[in-house]
Design a protein around this motif. Structure first.
Motif, PDB file in Angstrom:
ATOM      1  N   LYS A  70     -15.545   4.896 -40.621  1.00  0.00           N
ATOM      2  CA  LYS A  70     -14.283   5.527 -41.047  1.00  0.00           C
ATOM      3  C   LYS A  70     -13.615   6.222 -39.868  1.00  0.00           C
ATOM      4  CE  LYS A  70     -15.767   6.457 -45.773  1.00  0.00           C
ATOM      5  NZ  LYS A  70     -16.160   7.512 -46.701  1.00  0.00           N
ATOM      6  N   ALA A  71     -14.411   6.896 -39.057  1.00  0.00           N
ATOM      7  CA  ALA A  71     -13.867   7.569 -37.873  1.00  0.00           C
ATOM      8  C   ALA A  71     -13.308   6.546 -36.884  1.00  0.00           C
ATOM      9  CB  ALA A  71     -14.943   8.430 -37.216  1.00  0.00           C
ATOM     10  N   ALA A  72     -13.962   5.395 -36.769  1.00  0.00           N
ATOM     11  CA  ALA A  72     -13.465   4.345 -35.882  1.00  0.00           C
ATOM     12  C   ALA A  72     -12.114   3.827 -36.360  1.00  0.00           C
ATOM     13  CB  ALA A  72     -14.472   3.204 -35.785  1.00  0.00           C
ATOM     14  N   ALA A  73     -11.966   3.660 -37.662  1.00  0.00           N
ATOM     15  CA  ALA A  73     -10.673   3.220 -38.200  1.00  0.00           C
ATOM     16  C   ALA A  73      -9.583   4.224 -37.830  1.00  0.00           C
ATOM     17  CB  ALA A  73     -10.758   3.042 -39.715  1.00  0.00           C
ATOM     18  N   ALA A  74      -9.881   5.498 -37.980  1.00  0.00           N
ATOM     19  CA  ALA A  74      -8.909   6.540 -37.606  1.00  0.00           C
ATOM     20  C   ALA A  74      -8.649   6.516 -36.106  1.00  0.00           C
ATOM     21  CB  ALA A  74      -9.422   7.909 -38.042  1.00  0.00           C
ATOM     22  N   PHE A  75      -9.686   6.311 -35.323  1.00  0.00           N
ATOM     23  CA  PHE A  75      -9.541   6.240 -33.865  1.00  0.00           C
ATOM     24  C   PHE A  75      -8.609   5.093 -33.477  1.00  0.00           C
ATOM     25  CE2 PHE A  75     -10.919   4.522 -29.764  1.00  0.00           C
ATOM     26  CZ  PHE A  75     -10.765   5.633 -28.954  1.00  0.00           C
ATOM     27  N   PHE A  76      -8.801   3.920 -34.102  1.00  0.00           N
ATOM     28  CA  PHE A  76      -7.951   2.778 -33.784  1.00  0.00           C
ATOM     29  C   PHE A  76      -6.482   3.072 -34.091  1.00  0.00           C
ATOM     30  CE2 PHE A  76     -11.889   0.006 -34.584  1.00  0.00           C
ATOM     31  CZ  PHE A  76     -12.208  -0.034 -33.237  1.00  0.00           C
ATOM     32  N   VAL A  77      -6.233   3.819 -35.140  1.00  0.00           N
ATOM     33  CA  VAL A  77      -4.859   4.237 -35.442  1.00  0.00           C
ATOM     34  C   VAL A  77      -4.383   5.233 -34.379  1.00  0.00           C
ATOM     35  CG1 VAL A  77      -3.403   5.497 -37.080  1.00  0.00           C
ATOM     36  CG2 VAL A  77      -5.057   3.811 -37.929  1.00  0.00           C
ATOM     37  N   GLY A  78      -5.259   6.137 -33.993  1.00  0.00           N
ATOM     38  CA  GLY A  78      -4.895   7.185 -33.043  1.00  0.00           C
ATOM     39  C   GLY A  78      -4.576   6.687 -31.648  1.00  0.00           C
ATOM     40  N   VAL A  79      -5.182   5.587 -31.221  1.00  0.00           N
ATOM     41  CA  VAL A  79      -4.905   5.085 -29.874  1.00  0.00           C
ATOM     42  C   VAL A  79      -3.734   4.103 -29.849  1.00  0.00           C
ATOM     43  CG1 VAL A  79      -7.258   5.469 -29.066  1.00  0.00           C
ATOM     44  CG2 VAL A  79      -6.632   3.223 -29.967  1.00  0.00           C
ATOM     45  N   PHE A  80      -3.158   3.828 -31.002  1.00  0.00           N
ATOM     46  CA  PHE A  80      -2.025   2.909 -31.063  1.00  0.00           C
ATOM     47  C   PHE A  80      -0.881   3.330 -30.136  1.00  0.00           C
ATOM     48  CE2 PHE A  80       1.852   1.158 -33.024  1.00  0.00           C
ATOM     49  CZ  PHE A  80       1.549  -0.191 -32.922  1.00  0.00           C
ATOM     50  N   PRO A  81      -0.545   4.624 -30.025  1.00  0.00           N
ATOM     51  CA  PRO A  81       0.532   4.999 -29.098  1.00  0.00           C
ATOM     52  C   PRO A  81       0.266   4.568 -27.648  1.00  0.00           C
ATOM     53  CG  PRO A  81       0.109   6.793 -30.608  1.00  0.00           C
ATOM     54  CD  PRO A  81      -0.991   5.775 -30.826  1.00  0.00           C
ATOM     55  N   ALA A  82      -0.980   4.509 -27.232  1.00  0.00           N
ATOM     56  CA  ALA A  82      -1.277   4.030 -25.874  1.00  0.00           C
ATOM     57  C   ALA A  82      -0.919   2.549 -25.746  1.00  0.00           C
ATOM     58  CB  ALA A  82      -2.743   4.261 -25.534  1.00  0.00           C
ATOM     59  N   ASN A  83      -1.164   1.787 -26.794  1.00  0.00           N
ATOM     60  CA  ASN A  83      -0.792   0.373 -26.755  1.00  0.00           C
ATOM     61  C   ASN A  83       0.722   0.203 -26.732  1.00  0.00           C
ATOM     62  OD1 ASN A  83      -3.491  -0.233 -26.828  1.00  0.00           O
ATOM     63  ND2 ASN A  83      -3.529  -0.695 -29.000  1.00  0.00           N
ATOM     64  N   VAL A  84       1.430   1.058 -27.457  1.00  0.00           N
ATOM     65  CA  VAL A  84       2.898   1.035 -27.413  1.00  0.00           C
ATOM     66  C   VAL A  84       3.368   1.391 -26.008  1.00  0.00           C
ATOM     67  CG1 VAL A  84       5.006   2.135 -28.282  1.00  0.00           C
ATOM     68  CG2 VAL A  84       3.159   1.521 -29.872  1.00  0.00           C
ATOM     69  N   GLN A  85       2.758   2.424 -25.412  1.00  0.00           N
ATOM     70  CA  GLN A  85       3.110   2.828 -24.050  1.00  0.00           C
ATOM     71  C   GLN A  85       2.914   1.667 -23.080  1.00  0.00           C
ATOM     72  OE1 GLN A  85       4.185   6.159 -23.102  1.00  0.00           O
ATOM     73  NE2 GLN A  85       4.887   4.897 -21.418  1.00  0.00           N
ATOM     74  N   MET A  86       1.811   0.956 -23.238  1.00  0.00           N
ATOM     75  CA  MET A  86       1.533  -0.185 -22.367  1.00  0.00           C
ATOM     76  C   MET A  86       2.608  -1.262 -22.534  1.00  0.00           C
ATOM     77  SD  MET A  86      -1.897  -2.463 -22.329  1.00  0.00           S
ATOM     78  CE  MET A  86      -2.194  -3.714 -21.108  1.00  0.00           C
TER      79      MET A  86
END
Length: 126
Positions: A70-86
């Motif tokens: 569950k924490a990993a699912a939240a983490f994947f959502v949380g790092v999405f802005p870095a992918n947008v930045q890239m």
């Protein structure tokens, strides 16, 4: 070992590999840390790498698998802005790199769903 038994271990392996990469080759990760975040980019790189390693360990261990997934699912959502930045930063790079950066955006959804699926399976839910 069945596919459903391998799934958590594969997810843990993916997270572990990503976590190690954050420490072994931090510069590419530093480059995609959104500038709006406070502190140094390297601290965010190392911090997210440490989180990925902790999540990998949690998912690998059956006793902590559900909560870690569950924490990993939240983490994947949380790092999405870095992918947008890239994707934004790489818009003037050669086409194959631009394509790779854009392809990362929709790939977050399967990662979130995979982690949620591991958590549900561990909890005995469909």
């Amino acid at each position: 070992m069945s596919r459903s038994e391998r799934s958590p271990l594969l997810l843990a392996g993916l997270l572990a590999a990503a976590g190690v990469a954050h420490f072994a080759a931090p510069r590419p990760f530093d480059a995609i840390v959104p500038s709006a975040l406070p502190g140094s980019r390297r601290a965010w790189t190392y911090g997210s790498g440490a989180v990925e390693l902790a999540l990998a360990a949690g998912i690998a261990a059956p006793r902590t698998r559900a909560v870690a997934a569950k924490a990993a699912a939240a983490f994947f959502v949380g790092v999405f802005p870095a992918n947008v930045q890239m994707a934004v930063d790489w818009r003037s790079r050669p086409a194959p790199l631009r394509t790779a950066a854009l392809a990362r955006l929709p790939l977050q959804l399967p990662l979130v769903l995979w982690a949620r699926g591991v958590a549900r399976k561990e909890e005995g839910r469909p």
